[in-house]
Design an enzyme around this catalytic site. Sequence first.
Site, mmCIF file in Angstrom:
data_model
loop_
_atom_site.group_PDB
_atom_site.id
_atom_site.type_symbol
_atom_site.label_atom_id
_atom_site.label_comp_id
_atom_site.label_asym_id
_atom_site.label_seq_id
_atom_site.Cartn_x
_atom_site.Cartn_y
_atom_site.Cartn_z
ATOM 1 C CD GLN A 1 -46.049 -23.034 -64.125
ATOM 2 O OE1 GLN A 1 -47.854 -22.670 -63.341
ATOM 3 N NE2 GLN A 1 -46.235 -24.457 -64.213
ATOM 4 C CG LEU A 2 -38.167 -25.040 -63.767
ATOM 5 C CD1 LEU A 2 -38.565 -25.279 -62.189
ATOM 6 C CD2 LEU A 2 -37.991 -26.622 -64.573
ATOM 7 C CB ILE B 1 -34.082 -21.155 -77.450
ATOM 8 C CG1 ILE B 1 -34.523 -21.763 -76.811
ATOM 9 C CG2 ILE B 1 -33.452 -21.013 -75.349
ATOM 10 C CD1 ILE B 1 -35.254 -22.586 -75.509
ATOM 11 C CB ALA C 1 -41.136 -26.521 -72.988
ATOM 12 C CE1 TYR D 1 -45.529 -30.062 -73.785
ATOM 13 C CE2 TYR D 1 -45.972 -32.534 -72.787
ATOM 14 C CZ TYR D 1 -45.747 -30.977 -72.809
ATOM 15 O OH TYR D 1 -45.331 -31.037 -71.412
ATOM 16 C CD1 TRP E 1 -49.756 -33.977 -64.869
ATOM 17 C CD2 TRP E 1 -51.393 -34.123 -63.472
ATOM 18 N NE1 TRP E 1 -50.882 -34.908 -65.206
ATOM 19 C CE2 TRP E 1 -51.821 -35.073 -64.548
ATOM 20 C CE3 TRP E 1 -52.085 -33.944 -62.205
ATOM 21 C CZ2 TRP E 1 -52.259 -36.146 -64.531
ATOM 22 C CZ3 TRP E 1 -53.193 -35.350 -62.096
ATOM 23 C CH2 TRP E 1 -53.412 -36.048 -63.469
#
Length: 282
Positions: free
Chosen positions: A10-11, A36, A59, A124, A149
């Site tokens: 998303q980012l 990575i 992530a 997490y 969120w």
Amino acid sequence: MILITGANGQLGYDFQKLFDELKIEYIATDYKELDITDIEKIREFIKGKDIKLIINCAAYNNVDKAEEDKETCYKLNAYAPKDLSLIAKEIGAELITYSTDFVFDGKKKAPYTEKDKVSPLSIYGQSKAEGEKLVLENYEKSFVVRTSWVFGIGNNNFNKQVINWSKGRDELSIVNDQVSSPTYSCDLAKYSWELIKTKQYGLYHLSNDGEASKYDQAKYVLNSIGWNGTLNRAKSSDFKLPAKRAEYSKLDSKKLEKVIGMKIPSWKEGIDKFLMELKGEF
């Protein structure tokens, strides 16, 4: 040149969109192009590319799966950001990487600031807290940004799930005892970029303004799309999930707002923009 890792999320999607609009050159990579978790592969990849900024959007985000997949979770959320900070240091580039409200246990009952002590409830959250620490200890030209969120066009998220659930059902139950701030990935990219330009390195919180429970968020989305079903309040304990969630994890973004001289919009404005964007996708 800017290197984006985790570009398919998303980012990462919204950073690419932002840089396309601003006509800023970047290299977008995901795990297929760049692993990575292997520092030598990162060194090899960046050779001769004159990277000035690394934006780490990669992530491990499967909160429940992480409880049984600790090794992979730590590789991506703790050790990979550390390696990226070492690489950035070697080449004199800046680094921005992202963390989460999951580093807190939710017992405070007031918005969390950067000065609050971390106390994660899940693997997490622990992996993210470790990643923050390693990056900030290793390299002074680093930004670590905690958010919460996140929702956007680029991948699956709670808003999209709620919309999908609503299509075939006239009754839904959503938890009312988890409170934070839903954060629009477009805003996360935009205000992160404003922060990067200040060169005021360090730890920051960045989430949309206001707070909501998952129930509040779902209700706002469902009302916005004109769903006529029944929405019930549920408790986290009704859903036997492997990872514990904080009851309250709203982040206070005042430090970042002061540094960039801008106010971050509310989560409702974020959802409005997201739904407009979603319409444009179909």
